[in-house]
Design an enzyme around this catalytic site. Structure first.
Site, PDB file in Angstrom:
ATOM      1  N   SER A 232       0.849  -1.188   0.000  1.00 21.99           N
ATOM      2  CA  SER A 232       0.000   0.000   0.000  1.00 21.99           C
ATOM      3  C   SER A 232       0.888   1.243   0.000  1.00 21.99           C
ATOM      4  CB  SER A 232      -0.934  -0.002   1.213  1.00 21.99           C
ATOM      5  OG  SER A 232      -0.217  -0.194   2.411  1.00 21.99           O
ATOM      6  N   GLY A 234      -0.411   4.579   0.226  1.00 21.30           N
ATOM      7  CA  GLY A 234      -1.167   5.743   0.657  1.00 21.30           C
ATOM      8  C   GLY A 234      -1.941   6.378  -0.485  1.00 21.30           C
ATOM      9  N   GLY A 237      -1.767   4.928  -4.150  1.00 23.76           N
ATOM     10  CA  GLY A 237      -2.421   3.696  -4.577  1.00 23.76           C
ATOM     11  C   GLY A 237      -1.756   2.470  -4.001  1.00 23.76           C
ATOM     12  N   GLY A 263      -6.125   0.071   5.512  1.00 21.13           N
ATOM     13  CA  GLY A 263      -5.316  -1.082   5.132  1.00 21.13           C
ATOM     14  C   GLY A 263      -6.060  -2.398   5.318  1.00 21.13           C
ATOM     15  N   ASP A 264      -6.868  -2.484   6.374  1.00 17.83           N
ATOM     16  CA  ASP A 264      -7.668  -3.692   6.605  1.00 17.83           C
ATOM     17  C   ASP A 264      -8.691  -3.885   5.487  1.00 17.83           C
ATOM     18  OD1 ASP A 264      -6.333  -3.999   9.071  1.00 17.83           O
ATOM     19  OD2 ASP A 264      -7.752  -2.643  10.041  1.00 17.83           O
TER      20      ASP A 264
END
Length: 322
Positions: A232, A234, A237, A263-264
């Site tokens: 990831s 931020g 993308g 993020g989850d």
């Protein structure tokens, strides 16, 4: 792009494990002032912990998932009541002590997000064995999702041990963690890991300033036996590296309100797509849409399924020759 939201394909079993869950409290405030009482504009309470957040997002994606966690005390009782509204199939093992409380404070002017996380109760070997057995029994030959921190009393090799057992029963291990938990897990060749750029940099021992650097280090890990690495990035993308190639997806334009749970939600998008045997490109597109949708929500809220169509239309997946 419609493939990313296909709902009629059969789905493999999915189970999430949350060894250190929490009740998440989010406050929206105008401004924090030193040594002064601050009144919240809004307050919300959600069941928290990374694995629980993944399961919440899977439910929003209309994917049934089992969720195993450890709860304790009065806060744990509140958490169990919240879980009944947010999850399809929660399984809780009770221990002594108190489930932790996490707080997110979202300041309006200047816009700043503060997060304070609790510690959690000490977990006995007996309780750990009970939740471990239940989790492995529920993920079967499907996906076992291992995310977040571990509470006092739990060794940081636990994810590596569980990955070995998931693989032995024909399943697919998914890890979103950092530090020793992630480092030891990689040796057991999980199906997916999802570090962010900073966590990947710590793993490889260098700063990753360019997208090409991220892709190269991800490919190095993939060659060591990890099937897919999703990094990831931020607002930039995310990147996905796997056996079929490397892919980059730029994040859609959104107004970020809170990054808690983003993020989850990405992990949930990846797992939902792969559990339905969709292509890696579609898994990445759905992951970025879910993560962006959550970042656009206040506090500890997650994305809405109804918002994903518009987000998916903005996301283009580009192959990389790495």
């Amino acid at each position: 792009m419609a493939d990313a939201l296909t709902l009629d394909r059969p789905c493999q079993a999915i189970a999430t494990l949350t060894l250190n869950p929490a009740v998440d409290i989010a406050y929206e405030v105008d401004r924090l002032v030193d040594d002064q009482k601050t009144h919240a504009r809004t307050t919300r309470y959600d069941p928290g912990g990374n694995g629980i957040n993944v399961a919440r997002a899977l439910k929003e994606l209309m994917v049934c998932a089992h969720s195993c966690c450890i709860v304790a005390g009065n806060v744990g009782a509140l958490l169990q009541r919240l879980l009944q509204h947010h999850l399809d199939d929660p399984h809780c093992v009770e221990v002594e002590g108190e489930t932790r409380i996490n707080a997110a404070i979202l300041q309006a002017e200047p816009p700043v997000q503060y997060e304070v996380t609790g510690i959690g109760p000490r977990v006995s070997a007996l309780a750990l064995a009970a939740v471990r057995e239940r989790f492995l029994g529920l993920c079967k030959e499907g996906f076992g999702v291992l995310t977040g921190s571990v509470p006092p009393g739990v060794d940081e090799h636990i994810y590596a041990e569980l990955l070995r057992e998931i693989r032995a029963q024909g399943g697919f291990g998914v890890v979103d963690a950092h530090g020793t938990l992630l480092h030891t897990a990689i040796a057991e060749k999980p199906f997916i890991i999802k570090p962010n750029r900073y966590e990947l940099g710590l793993l490889c021992g260098r700063e990753l300033t360019r997208l090409e650097d991220v892709a190269e280090e991800s490919r190095r890990l993939q060659r060591q036996g990890v099937e897919y690495i999703c990094v990831s990035l931020g607002s930039e993308g995310a990147l996905l590296v796997g056996p079929a190639g490397s892919f980059y997806a730029r994040a859609p334009a959104i107004a970020v309100r809170s990054t808690v749970g983003s993020g989850d939600s990405m992990v949930a998008g990846l797992v939902a797509a792969f559990a339905r045997r969709q292509r890696p490109e579609e898994a990445l597109r759905l992951a970025v849409a879910c993560g962006s949708g959550t970042a656009a929500q206040p506090g500890t809220a997650i994305f809405s399924y109804n918002d994903l169509g518009a987000l998916l239309q903005q996301i283009e997946v580009t192959p990389l020759d790495i």
